[in-house]
Design a protein around this motif. Structure first.
Motif, short mmCIF file in Angstrom:
data_model
loop_
_atom_site.label_atom_id
_atom_site.label_comp_id
_atom_site.label_asym_id
_atom_site.label_seq_id
_atom_site.Cartn_x
_atom_site.Cartn_y
_atom_site.Cartn_z
N SER A 1 0.86 -1.17 0.00
CA SER A 1 0.00 0.00 0.00
C SER A 1 0.90 1.23 0.00
CB SER A 1 -0.95 -0.01 1.21
OG SER A 1 -1.92 1.03 1.07
N ILE A 2 0.35 2.40 0.23
CA ILE A 2 1.17 3.62 0.18
C ILE A 2 2.10 3.75 1.38
CG2 ILE A 2 -0.43 4.87 -1.32
CD1 ILE A 2 -1.48 6.31 1.19
N THR A 3 1.87 2.94 2.42
CA THR A 3 2.78 2.84 3.56
C THR A 3 2.78 1.37 4.00
OG1 THR A 3 1.04 3.22 5.21
CG2 THR A 3 2.18 5.18 4.37
N VAL B 1 9.69 8.75 6.05
CA VAL B 1 9.15 10.08 6.33
C VAL B 1 8.01 9.94 7.34
CG1 VAL B 1 8.17 12.18 5.34
CG2 VAL B 1 9.74 10.76 3.97
N PRO B 2 8.11 10.58 8.50
CA PRO B 2 7.11 10.36 9.56
C PRO B 2 5.70 10.78 9.16
CG PRO B 2 9.08 11.44 10.44
CD PRO B 2 9.19 11.48 8.95
N SER B 3 4.73 10.02 9.65
CA SER B 3 3.32 10.42 9.50
C SER B 3 3.13 11.81 10.09
CB SER B 3 2.40 9.43 10.23
OG SER B 3 2.56 8.13 9.74
N GLY B 4 2.29 12.60 9.46
CA GLY B 4 2.04 13.95 9.94
C GLY B 4 2.92 15.00 9.31
N THR B 5 3.94 14.59 8.55
CA THR B 5 4.82 15.55 7.88
C THR B 5 4.03 16.31 6.82
OG1 THR B 5 6.74 14.11 8.22
CG2 THR B 5 6.94 15.82 6.54
N GLU B 6 4.12 17.62 6.86
CA GLU B 6 3.43 18.45 5.87
C GLU B 6 4.26 18.49 4.59
OE1 GLU B 6 0.42 19.79 6.34
OE2 GLU B 6 0.35 18.95 8.37
N VAL B 7 3.65 18.13 3.48
CA VAL B 7 4.33 18.14 2.19
C VAL B 7 3.44 18.91 1.21
CG1 VAL B 7 5.79 16.12 2.48
CG2 VAL B 7 3.43 15.77 1.82
N PHE B 8 3.76 20.19 1.07
CA PHE B 8 2.92 21.11 0.29
C PHE B 8 1.49 21.08 0.85
CE2 PHE B 8 6.15 19.85 -3.08
CZ PHE B 8 6.96 20.94 -2.80
N LYS C 1 -1.14 8.26 8.19
CA LYS C 1 -0.77 7.22 9.13
C LYS C 1 -0.32 5.98 8.36
CE LYS C 1 -4.11 8.69 12.66
NZ LYS C 1 -5.33 8.28 13.41
N GLU C 2 0.45 5.16 9.05
CA GLU C 2 0.92 3.92 8.43
C GLU C 2 -0.12 2.82 8.61
OE1 GLU C 2 4.47 0.67 9.13
OE2 GLU C 2 5.00 2.80 9.27
N PRO D 1 0.26 6.22 13.73
CA PRO D 1 1.45 6.98 13.31
C PRO D 1 2.62 6.06 13.00
CG PRO D 1 0.39 8.06 15.17
CD PRO D 1 -0.31 6.74 14.98
N GLY D 2 3.28 6.32 11.91
CA GLY D 2 4.42 5.52 11.47
C GLY D 2 5.22 6.30 10.47
N HIS D 3 5.44 5.69 9.30
CA HIS D 3 6.26 6.33 8.28
C HIS D 3 5.76 6.00 6.88
CE1 HIS D 3 8.94 6.26 11.79
NE2 HIS D 3 9.53 7.32 11.25
N LEU D 4 6.08 6.88 5.95
CA LEU D 4 5.96 6.61 4.52
C LEU D 4 7.36 6.25 4.04
CD1 LEU D 4 4.12 8.59 1.79
CD2 LEU D 4 6.57 8.21 1.54
#
Length: 446
Positions: free
Chosen positions: A34-36, A58-65, A71-72, A166-169
């Motif tokens: 999946s995406i994570t 990249v941690p969950s919750g990181t603002e990207v534009f 969440k993972e 919460p996890g990572h991408l």
């Protein structure tokens, strides 16, 4: 000594390498991506055993534009069991059976209540659809319409043993340095579960392309991205905004394993060098193909080509997404992709990169009238061939258009000669001091 891309292509056994790529598709097919999540990481580990890959988290919750890294999601098991305990829908048989990003559920319910969470394809009753809910919390199962029709109106045990927390991408990055820091970007989405053409074929093409290029001499540096669709490219762009100007050419690879002819979707610019190179290579082969104009719908080329970046990135495919009936269904399986098609996709991408690597501009050192080619042993009669199989017309075209403005690709397109013959002519003329590559002249000036 490193070989040229042309030498690598000449020694490529397309059928053997296609079979190896198909084995890779088969290896990765059962994994629930999946995406994570762990399925994506498992896929990246597989790629990393074959090419030098750096995995970014990249941690969950990181603002990207305008987006936020979600969440993972991970899933261990999912099923629908009848009153006798028999699993009538079982995630263990296919990762497509659970809707991606389904929230956990443990319940008993009758079919009427369960029905709103079941997804089928009435027009293709034997196939299981692929469904997601990445950015809205929900749960669901996918099954064939034939399965649904066979379910009795009774109480079922429903279980989705998943986590959404919460996890990572995760994404993978393979960088192959070249003589220059200018980069060619190769990207593929790596987030779909058991779907072979979309896009295990793209993952395998990118992996084998990186393997081949690692053995080649390289003018450009190459950056390969193995990323989850949409959120992955947006995340990468947000984290690398300050260096994307290094990207001079790019390809998104998707749906490259079916038996259809090649399709290339242009970059937003429409006339970028990569657009012209792919069109030239496909046209020179004389096989059926299609060149599509850019549209802001499709794969990650639409992120790389968003107006704030407008990178020269096109999309290389066979049959485009949505144009083959197996798209996003269980029928997009390992039998749908073809080893010969995979090998052909690799060879064609190498041909594109061979032209990119060789496409230079030259300046004539004898621009007033034609230089005398005969006294240099380069010319016999118009329309004939000089020693070494050099195309005399290609020599004349290169001499005439080596004005610092026309690239070798421009010359090939205008003259109707093959790129290879134009490149050989330029190399021969440079050996005799009749033309000089612009980069050489800049170095002399320094």
């Amino acid at each position: 000594m490193a070989r040229s891309i042309g030498a690598v292509r000449a020694g490529l056994d397309r059928e053997a390498v296609g079979r190896a790529m198909h084995r890779g598709v088969s290896d990765l097919y059962p994994i629930c991506r999946s995406i994570t999540g762990e399925g994506l990481r498992q896929t990246l580990r597989y790629v990393g055993e074959r090419v030098p890959l750096t995995v970014r988290e990249v941690p969950s919750g990181t603002e990207v534009f305008d987006w936020t890294v979600p969440k993972e999601w991970n899933v261990r098991d999912a099923y629908i069991a009848d009153p006798r305990g028999e699993r009538v829908v079982d995630f263990r048989r296919s990762s497509l059976h659970v809707m991606s990003y389904s929230t956990p559920v443990r319940a008993r319910m009758r079919l009427a209540e369960l029905a709103s969470h079941l997804h089928t394809l009435p027009d293709a009753p034997e196939w299981v659809p692929y469904r997601t809910s990445h950015y809205r919390e929900a749960w669901g199962f996918c099954l064939s319409h034939r399965q649904l029709q066979g379910l009795a109106d009774e109480e079922y045990e429903v279980c989705i043993d998943s986590t959404l927390e919460p996890g990572h991408l995760s994404y993978g990055e393979c960088y192959l340095p070249g003589a220059t820091s200018d980069e060619v970007l190769i990207s593929c989405h790596s987030c779909h579960p058991s779907l072979a053409n979309d896009n295990l074929s793209g993952i395998m093409l990118a992996t084998f392309l990186a393997q081949q290029l690692a053995e080649c001499s390289r003018h450009y540096s190459y950056r390969f991205l193995f990323i989850p669709g949409t959120i992955g490219s947006i995340t990468w762009l947000a984290l690398n905004e300050g260096t994307v100007d290094r990207i001079k050419h790019g390809l998104v690879l998707a749906c490259v394993g079916d038996r259809g002819s090649f399709t290339y979707k242009k970059s937003r610019r429409g006339d970028a060098e990569i657009d012209r190179v792919v069109a030239h290579v496909l046209g020179e082969r004389g096989e059926p193909h299609r060149i599509d104009e850019f549209s802001p719908y499709g794969y990650d080329e639409r992120q790389f080509c968003s107006p704030g970046f407008d990178l020269p990135v096109g999309c290389f495919m066979r049959t485009p997404h949505g144009e083959f009936p197996q798209y996003h269904t269980s029928a997009d399986n390992v039998n749908f992709v073809d080893a010969s098609s995979l090998g052909g996709s690799l060879d064609t991408c190498l041909a594109v990169l061979e032209v990119l690597e060789g496409n230079r501009r030259y300046l004539s050192q004898n621009p007033k009238g034609e230089p005398q080619l005969g006294k240099r042993g380069l010319y016999r009669s118009m329309g004939g061939y000089a020693q070494g199989g050099i195309d005399e017309l290609a020599l004349l075209w290169v001499l005439n258009l080596s004005d610092g403005k026309h690239s070798l690709l421009d010359i090939a397109a205008r003259s109707g000669r093959t790129f290879a013959s134009v490149q050989r002519a330029a190399d021969l003329l440079a050996t005799h001091g009749l033309v000089k590559e612009l980069s050489d002249l800049r170095e002399e000036a320094l």
